[in-house]
Write a protein that holds these residues in place. Sequence first.
Motif, mmCIF file in Angstrom:
data_model
loop_
_atom_site.group_PDB
_atom_site.id
_atom_site.type_symbol
_atom_site.label_atom_id
_atom_site.label_comp_id
_atom_site.label_asym_id
_atom_site.label_seq_id
_atom_site.Cartn_x
_atom_site.Cartn_y
_atom_site.Cartn_z
ATOM 1 N N SER A 125 0.835 -1.206 0.000
ATOM 2 C CA SER A 125 0.000 0.000 0.000
ATOM 3 C C SER A 125 0.868 1.255 0.000
ATOM 4 N N PHE A 126 1.953 1.242 0.775
ATOM 5 C CA PHE A 126 2.826 2.419 0.811
ATOM 6 C C PHE A 126 3.624 2.579 -0.475
ATOM 7 N N ILE A 127 3.942 1.479 -1.124
ATOM 8 C CA ILE A 127 4.640 1.557 -2.416
ATOM 9 C C ILE A 127 3.783 2.301 -3.442
ATOM 10 N N HIS A 128 2.463 2.124 -3.356
ATOM 11 C CA HIS A 128 1.574 2.814 -4.291
ATOM 12 C C HIS A 128 1.698 4.338 -4.199
ATOM 13 N N MET B 10 -6.848 8.374 -12.427
ATOM 14 C CA MET B 10 -5.602 7.626 -12.165
ATOM 15 C C MET B 10 -5.131 7.854 -10.734
ATOM 16 N N ARG B 11 -5.092 9.092 -10.316
ATOM 17 C CA ARG B 11 -4.595 9.417 -8.974
ATOM 18 C C ARG B 11 -5.539 8.929 -7.886
ATOM 19 N N ILE B 12 -6.819 9.158 -8.067
ATOM 20 C CA ILE B 12 -7.793 8.774 -7.040
ATOM 21 C C ILE B 12 -7.911 7.260 -6.945
ATOM 22 N N ILE C 241 -6.794 2.125 -4.155
ATOM 23 C CA ILE C 241 -6.141 0.812 -4.174
ATOM 24 C C ILE C 241 -5.175 0.720 -3.002
ATOM 25 N N ALA C 242 -4.395 1.766 -2.783
ATOM 26 C CA ALA C 242 -3.465 1.784 -1.646
ATOM 27 C C ALA C 242 -4.224 1.660 -0.330
ATOM 28 N N MET D 149 -6.689 -4.310 3.989
ATOM 29 C CA MET D 149 -6.531 -5.766 3.901
ATOM 30 C C MET D 149 -5.382 -6.225 4.793
ATOM 31 N N GLY D 150 -4.291 -5.488 4.741
ATOM 32 C CA GLY D 150 -3.134 -5.835 5.569
ATOM 33 C C GLY D 150 -3.450 -5.754 7.039
#
Length: 131
Positions: free
Chosen positions: A16-19, A43-45, A50-51, A57-58
């Motif tokens: 998530s942080f990689i996103h 794209m940004r939103i 997703i992040a 989920m994590g």
Amino acid sequence: MELHYKIIGVLLIMLSFIHLTFPKFFNWEQELKSLSLINRQIMRIHTFFIALLLLLMGILCLTSSSDLINTPLGKRIALGLGIFWFIRLLFQFFGYSSRLWRGKSFETAMHIFFSLLWIYFSLVFIGTGVS
């Protein structure tokens, strides 16, 4: 099995942080200039959500692994997550062109790494969901 959920939880939070690095890594400032305002914002939103979904989920895997493994509702959620990650695995091979990674060492390594990651997620979640 709980250990696998803890590992997946940490991996999902990291993912998530990689996103958050995507706009800079993929040079969206320049690459998305030709898109309309709505498409740039989508794209940004969508990347942000997703992040956020990956982060949640994590956290779910880290805080509720026992429930996911041992309760009927948890098993249904795990099966749904497994189906989600299996479909993501299919898109790894059929959604992205192999021209993006074939013959490029870093991109090929990332393709293999993420393919294995999606397989791992799929097997753990589906394994729980069908047991």
